[in-house]
Design a protein around this motif. Structure first.
Motif, PDB file in Angstrom:
ATOM      1  N   GLY A 320       0.799  -1.210   0.000  1.00 40.47           N
ATOM      2  CA  GLY A 320       0.000   0.000   0.000  1.00 40.47           C
ATOM      3  C   GLY A 320       0.831   1.258   0.000  1.00 40.47           C
ATOM      4  N   THR A 321       2.100   1.179  -0.418  1.00 38.51           N
ATOM      5  CA  THR A 321       2.982   2.350  -0.357  1.00 38.51           C
ATOM      6  C   THR A 321       3.593   2.672  -1.710  1.00 38.51           C
ATOM      7  N   GLU A 356      15.901  10.333   3.064  1.00 36.26           N
ATOM      8  CA  GLU A 356      15.131   9.109   3.263  1.00 36.26           C
ATOM      9  C   GLU A 356      14.343   9.210   4.563  1.00 36.26           C
ATOM     10  N   ALA A 357      13.352   8.317   4.701  1.00 36.10           N
ATOM     11  CA  ALA A 357      12.577   8.210   5.938  1.00 36.10           C
ATOM     12  C   ALA A 357      12.345   6.734   6.228  1.00 36.10           C
ATOM     13  N   LEU A 358      12.396   6.383   7.501  1.00 41.49           N
ATOM     14  CA  LEU A 358      12.188   5.008   7.942  1.00 41.49           C
ATOM     15  C   LEU A 358      10.814   4.900   8.591  1.00 41.49           C
ATOM     16  N   ARG A 403      11.453   1.409   4.137  1.00 40.75           N
ATOM     17  CA  ARG A 403      12.201   2.645   3.917  1.00 40.75           C
ATOM     18  C   ARG A 403      11.561   3.428   2.763  1.00 40.75           C
ATOM     19  N   PHE A 404      11.674   4.757   2.833  1.00 39.58           N
ATOM     20  CA  PHE A 404      11.015   5.633   1.866  1.00 39.58           C
ATOM     21  C   PHE A 404      11.979   6.712   1.387  1.00 39.58           C
ATOM     22  N   ARG A 405      11.781   7.110   0.146  1.00 38.72           N
ATOM     23  CA  ARG A 405      12.549   8.215  -0.428  1.00 38.72           C
ATOM     24  C   ARG A 405      11.736   9.494  -0.307  1.00 38.72           C
ATOM     25  N   ALA A 418       7.846   4.694  -1.548  1.00 41.87           N
ATOM     26  CA  ALA A 418       8.612   3.528  -1.114  1.00 41.87           C
ATOM     27  C   ALA A 418       9.950   3.469  -1.826  1.00 41.87           C
ATOM     28  N   LEU A 419      11.019   3.229  -1.059  1.00 41.03           N
ATOM     29  CA  LEU A 419      12.363   3.162  -1.631  1.00 41.03           C
ATOM     30  C   LEU A 419      12.574   1.839  -2.362  1.00 41.03           C
ATOM     31  N   ASN A 420      12.199   0.762  -1.704  1.00 34.26           N
ATOM     32  CA  ASN A 420      12.308  -0.565  -2.320  1.00 34.26           C
ATOM     33  C   ASN A 420      10.976  -1.285  -2.152  1.00 34.26           C
TER      34      ASN A 420
END
Length: 676
Positions: A320-321, A356-358, A403-405, A418-420
């Protein structure tokens, strides 16, 4: 033994005063509201002509949001011959009434966001229940209680079928706290309070009172005991705190649940979780009528052309991201070295470089993990451990934190993606004749932020101005023993720092009853409707306070063994702050093919909570049916206006204004026993 002084509530009033306050016509109305001839439900949107019920051509509709409002809209449209596609971001349908499986000591259970009561004046919801033939999924709860930590005796409400003003008379006579209400009917200000709440009018009340918060309103010359005994616990059950709740919304809430409601305070609960009892039957009916339901569908784009919606794009995945979304700064969690965004179970820690954000959402069961300095993070619910980068290091979790960009930053807001992301399907474009947007407020904002093309500016502004209320939290406890309880199985609580209600699930739902009978244990849920984040900035604070207050409420559990606890903490309930009605969208928008549904829309009649969601879904479907020349579904509500509505002014209330007091000195009096 000394005689107690008479309550000011029952002091004699002059005929001149009563006529001045109520008017002759209103007194006539009082008489007509007898215990025998009660008001009947009011009809809304009943077509004068008999029109076709089903389409005679191919028609399509896309519903975004699988909560109660979206499910209702999709159900009604599917029954009318539309090919409906329902898109829901979460794995489960239901939104705020969603259910999901958990394990407790190796046993399977279904849990949910918290207890929901089904009141008899939920006419449109019960109409849906009866169409689905699922009324047996609900059980009557014989009493309803409010338990106070101090100052007041418990209030026990039994089902009564009297309408206003007789329900107030019954309440006054039966209340053990009536001498502590502080209500003095010789004071104009106190009559004015009664006039405001018993004189609800959909137009005049909002013009007059929407700019005032409940906290400011009661800070005037307000009966303090009445506020603490009834107004505060019931106002918080609207899921909005008094400092952030419009008085107009409160008067609508009280009109629907009490002053305009002829059905009494009886209510029902579900025999099983909300999913099996209500959500699944609605979904099954949609599918049986040829509808399509897509869960785990993240909206990635909303396409516009010339001010109309031309299509929706989504990706199906298990996170969902995949779509960009915005989150707000949470100043209560940050310090000089760290910034956090979001709230509840959706909190994100920004990296020092700001790139980035966790996600701090535990991958075990969704609690928010707590920072432990250089050691990483720990989950306060079930002990999962994560390293500084979010990698699993111990406990029940099996997946790393997401993890997010950072795509964009605008002041105190971040846009993340979403980063990955986990594997997702390709972006799917879908088009339809009509689009019903029925996500919650947070979802609506994020969806409209993904708009591309010629967006209707006013509609965009209306969506972005929607408010979210303070966070809510529930925790469900499993214990190895039962306990005596003298109140209702669902009981409102007042006077505690955090806890607003307690529910005994082992007395209400079948699976929990069976477990308790088999083990001798109990399952208890505490609910906080709208707590202040500054008072409880972390979930560890919430859990510690919940446990402390549970043992104050039920001292017998202090020596029991806690087997399991299940925690839910979110910030996504609809907010109704002062001055929000002006920009609140209705179900029919300024865009012909765009409809809104949800408990956040502006309604043409009084309703609340689940009934508001269901009614909005039916209203959205009715608007589409009207455009297609089909018969609209008749909707029911309580009386549109309060009994004292003829006395309600449309002039905005000004606090501290001194109204001319009524003449209370006239010797020509009416004794209380003659008022009936």
């Amino acid at each position: 033994m000394t005689e107690s002084p008479p309550s000011p509530l029952f002091q004699p009033l002059s005929r001149r005063t009563l006529l001045k306050l109520f008017g002759v016509g209103t007194l006539g109305g009082l008489v007509s509201y007898s215990r025998i001839a009660k008001p009947q439900p009011a009809l809304h949107e009943q077509d004068a002509l008999t029109l076709p019920r089903r389409l005679d051509r191919a028609g399509t509709a896309i519903v975004v949001g699988g909560g109660l409002a979206g499910l209702t809209a999709a159900y009604e449209l599917s029954q009318r011959g539309f090919a409906v596609t329902l898109l829901e971001r979460s794995p489960q349908l239901g939104g705020k009434i969603a259910s999901w499986p958990i394990q407790v000591n190796g046993e399977d259970f279904i849990t949910e966001h918290g207890f929901h009561g089904f009141f008899p004046q939920y006419y449109n919801l019960w109409g849906l229940v009866d169409e689905l033939s699922i009324r047996n999924n609900f059980r009557e709860l014989p009493t309803y209680a409010v338990l106070y930590k101090d100052k007041y005796d418990p209030e026990i409400f039994k089902p009564r079928r009297s309408a206003f003003p007789w329900n107030v008379v019954d309440l006054a006579v039966g209340s053990p706290n009536n001498l502590r209400w502080g209500l003095n009917l010789t004071k104009w200000e106190h009559w004015k309070v009664l006039q405001d709440i018993a004189g609800f009018d959909p137009q005049k009340s909002f013009k007059r009172l929407d700019h005032i918060s409940v906290a400011d309103w009661v800070a005037e010359d307000f009966p303090q005991g009445l506020y603490e005994v009834y107004f505060l616990p019931f106002a918080k059950s609207s899921l909005n705190s008094p400092d952030l709740l419009s008085v107009a919304e409160l008067t609508q809430f009280f009109h629907f649940y009490f002053f305009g409601n002829p059905e009494g305070l009886a209510f029902r609960g579900t025999r099983q979780d909300m999913g099996r009892s209500l959500v699944d039957p609605i979904a099954a009916a949609i599918i049986a009528a040829g509808g399509e339901i897509v869960t785990e569908a993240s909206i990635t784009g909303l396409d516009w052309e010339e001010g109309r919606i031309t299509g929706v794009r989504y990706q199906k995945g298990n996170t969902g991201t995949t779509a960009p979304f915005w989150v707000d700064l949470n100043p209560l969690l940050g310090d000089d070295r760290s910034e956090y965004f979001g709230a509840g179970d959706a909190v994100y820690a920004l990296s020092p470089d700001g790139q980035e954000a966790l996600s701090l959402t535990c991958t075990h069961q969704g609690c928010t993990v707590q920072p432990q300095g250089e050691a990483g993070y720990v989950c306060p619910c079930h002990g999962a451990l994560f390293g500084p980068s979010g990698s699993v290091e111990g406990g029940p979790a099996r997946r790393n934190l997401s993890r997010f960009r950072v795509l964009d930053r605008q002041g105190d807001r971040l846009q993340l993606v979403a980063l990955n992301p986990a594997a997702t399907e390709a972006e799917v474009p879908v088009t339809a004749d009509y689009y019903v947007m029925a996500a919650d407020v947070v979802g609506m904002r994020n969806i409209f932020a993904l708009s591309q093309g010629e967006v209707h500016p006013r509609v965009q502004q209306q969506v972005q101005s929607l408010a979210v209320s303070d966070p809510f939290a529930t925790v469900r406890f499993w214990f190895d023993r039962d306990f005596p309880w003298a109140y209702s199985d669902f009981t409102s609580l007042s006077g505690y720092r955090l806890t607003d209600s307690i529910t005994l699930y082992h007395h209400i739902q079948d699976d929990y009853q069976a477990w308790a009978e088999r083990t001798g244990g109990s399952v208890v849920e505490l609910h906080s409707y709208c707590y202040k984040e500054r008072d409880f900035p972390t979930q560890a604070d919430l859990l510690a306070t919940f446990e402390q207050e549970l043992y104050e409420i039920v001292p017998e559990l202090a020596g029991a063994t806690l087997i399991h606890r299940q925690f839910v903490n979110q910030k996504n309930f609809s907010g109704f702050p002062p001055n929000s009605d002006r920009d609140r969208p209705s179900t029919s928008s300024l865009v012909p093919n765009l409809l809104f549904a949800g408990d956040w829309v502006k309604m043409p009649f009084a309703c609340g909570l689940m009934e508001r969601a269901v009614s909005s879904g039916f209203l959205a479907a009715n608007a589409i049916c009207q455009q297609e020349g089909l018969q609209r579904r008749p909707l029911l509500s309580v009386n549109p206006v309060g009994l004292l509505a003829p006395l309600t002014s449309a002039e905005p209330e000004v606090l501290q204004a001194q109204a001319e007091p009524p003449d209370l000195a006239t010797p020509d009096t009416i004794e209380p026993e003659t008022l009936g």
